[in-house]
Design a protein around this motif. Structure first.
Motif, PDB file in Angstrom:
ATOM      1  N   ASN A  10     -12.832  -6.076  -9.133  1.00 40.13           N
ATOM      2  CA  ASN A  10     -12.347  -4.830  -9.710  1.00 40.13           C
ATOM      3  C   ASN A  10     -13.543  -4.103 -10.332  1.00 40.13           C
ATOM      4  O   ASN A  10     -13.659  -4.008 -11.549  1.00 40.13           O
ATOM      5  CB  ASN A  10     -11.262  -5.144 -10.748  1.00 40.13           C
ATOM      6  CG  ASN A  10     -10.692  -3.911 -11.406  1.00 40.13           C
ATOM      7  OD1 ASN A  10     -10.969  -2.782 -11.019  1.00 40.13           O
ATOM      8  ND2 ASN A  10      -9.883  -4.132 -12.429  1.00 40.13           N
ATOM      9  N   LEU A  57     -10.675 -10.603  -4.610  1.00 41.53           N
ATOM     10  CA  LEU A  57     -11.050  -9.198  -4.790  1.00 41.53           C
ATOM     11  C   LEU A  57     -11.719  -8.999  -6.139  1.00 41.53           C
ATOM     12  O   LEU A  57     -11.353  -9.644  -7.128  1.00 41.53           O
ATOM     13  CB  LEU A  57      -9.814  -8.298  -4.699  1.00 41.53           C
ATOM     14  CG  LEU A  57      -9.064  -8.301  -3.371  1.00 41.53           C
ATOM     15  CD1 LEU A  57      -7.744  -7.551  -3.509  1.00 41.53           C
ATOM     16  CD2 LEU A  57      -9.925  -7.686  -2.282  1.00 41.53           C
ATOM     17  N   ASP A  83     -14.452  -1.041 -10.658  1.00 39.21           N
ATOM     18  CA  ASP A  83     -14.237   0.185 -11.437  1.00 39.21           C
ATOM     19  C   ASP A  83     -13.525  -0.078 -12.756  1.00 39.21           C
ATOM     20  O   ASP A  83     -13.275   0.851 -13.519  1.00 39.21           O
ATOM     21  CB  ASP A  83     -13.449   1.205 -10.608  1.00 39.21           C
ATOM     22  CG  ASP A  83     -14.241   1.683  -9.395  1.00 39.21           C
ATOM     23  OD1 ASP A  83     -15.491   1.724  -9.478  1.00 39.21           O
ATOM     24  OD2 ASP A  83     -13.618   2.000  -8.371  1.00 39.21           O
ATOM     25  N   ALA A 140      -5.362  -4.290  -3.120  1.00 41.23           N
ATOM     26  CA  ALA A 140      -6.483  -3.889  -2.257  1.00 41.23           C
ATOM     27  C   ALA A 140      -6.452  -2.389  -2.005  1.00 41.23           C
ATOM     28  O   ALA A 140      -7.496  -1.727  -2.011  1.00 41.23           O
ATOM     29  CB  ALA A 140      -6.442  -4.656  -0.940  1.00 41.23           C
ATOM     30  N   ALA A 141      -5.266  -1.827  -1.816  1.00 39.71           N
ATOM     31  CA  ALA A 141      -5.142  -0.378  -1.592  1.00 39.71           C
ATOM     32  C   ALA A 141      -5.625   0.401  -2.804  1.00 39.71           C
ATOM     33  O   ALA A 141      -6.308   1.425  -2.668  1.00 39.71           O
ATOM     34  CB  ALA A 141      -3.698  -0.018  -1.260  1.00 39.71           C
ATOM     35  N   ALA A 144       0.836  -1.207   0.000  1.00 39.07           N
ATOM     36  CA  ALA A 144       0.000   0.000   0.000  1.00 39.07           C
ATOM     37  C   ALA A 144       0.867   1.253   0.000  1.00 39.07           C
ATOM     38  O   ALA A 144       0.597   2.203  -0.741  1.00 39.07           O
ATOM     39  CB  ALA A 144      -0.936  -0.011   1.199  1.00 39.07           C
ATOM     40  N   LEU A 190      -7.840  -0.547  -4.990  1.00 40.13           N
ATOM     41  CA  LEU A 190      -9.301  -0.666  -5.069  1.00 40.13           C
ATOM     42  C   LEU A 190      -9.982   0.192  -4.011  1.00 40.13           C
ATOM     43  O   LEU A 190     -11.053   0.751  -4.250  1.00 40.13           O
ATOM     44  CB  LEU A 190      -9.714  -2.130  -4.910  1.00 40.13           C
ATOM     45  CG  LEU A 190      -9.253  -3.061  -6.036  1.00 40.13           C
ATOM     46  CD1 LEU A 190      -9.495  -4.513  -5.656  1.00 40.13           C
ATOM     47  CD2 LEU A 190      -9.936  -2.719  -7.350  1.00 40.13           C
ATOM     48  N   ASP A 191      -9.360   0.299  -2.841  1.00 37.60           N
ATOM     49  CA  ASP A 191      -9.937   1.081  -1.730  1.00 37.60           C
ATOM     50  C   ASP A 191      -9.763   2.587  -1.897  1.00 37.60           C
ATOM     51  O   ASP A 191     -10.561   3.360  -1.381  1.00 37.60           O
ATOM     52  CB  ASP A 191      -9.309   0.669  -0.397  1.00 37.60           C
ATOM     53  CG  ASP A 191      -9.726  -0.710   0.050  1.00 37.60           C
ATOM     54  OD1 ASP A 191     -10.738  -1.234  -0.464  1.00 37.60           O
ATOM     55  OD2 ASP A 191      -9.030  -1.277   0.922  1.00 37.60           O
ATOM     56  N   THR A 192      -8.700   2.993  -2.596  1.00 33.10           N
ATOM     57  CA  THR A 192      -8.397   4.425  -2.729  1.00 33.10           C
ATOM     58  C   THR A 192      -8.103   4.780  -4.183  1.00 33.10           C
ATOM     59  O   THR A 192      -6.952   4.949  -4.583  1.00 33.10           O
ATOM     60  CB  THR A 192      -7.183   4.823  -1.852  1.00 33.10           C
ATOM     61  OG1 THR A 192      -6.066   4.001  -2.230  1.00 33.10           O
ATOM     62  CG2 THR A 192      -7.470   4.667  -0.378  1.00 33.10           C
TER      63      THR A 192
END
Length: 100
Positions: free
Chosen positions: A73, A71, A75, A45-46, A13, A48-50
């Motif tokens: 995706n 996970l 977007d 994951a980072a 991240a 996707l989260d931000t």
């Protein structure tokens, strides 16, 4: 001066945050630079989260990591089959590798 081709590897991240800053710095200093950010491990994951609309066009998520961490995706960020293969292929094509 010839255009740079740089692949930034983001496996964490924190590495993703650095890679995003590095990509912006590169393209500001050398607007003709081709840049890609390849994310695997915790960076996926980072990412996707931000989301970051400024740099996400350069971002490629590792499909192996997406599958291993179950996970999605949603977007539609760019993906590569395997980060390790993409990094090796790009280096073989003359891209400069920087681990972020």
């Amino acid at each position: 001066m010839s255009a740079l081709r740089v692949v930034l590897h983001a496996p964490t991240a924190d590495g993703l945050a650095r890679a995003r800053r590095n990509a912006l710095n590169l393209t500001r200093a050398r607007p003709d630079t081709e840049v890609l950010i390849v994310a695997n491990g915790a960076a996926v994951a980072a990412a996707l989260d931000t989301p970051d609309p400024t740099t996400d066009a350069w971002l490629r998520l590792c499909r192996n990591t997406l599958a291993a961490q179950a996970l999605d995706n949603p977007d539609g960020l760019g993906e590569v089959e395997a980060a390790v293969v993409t990094l090796a292929d790009l280096q073989a094509q003359g891209w400069a590798y920087i681990r972020a």
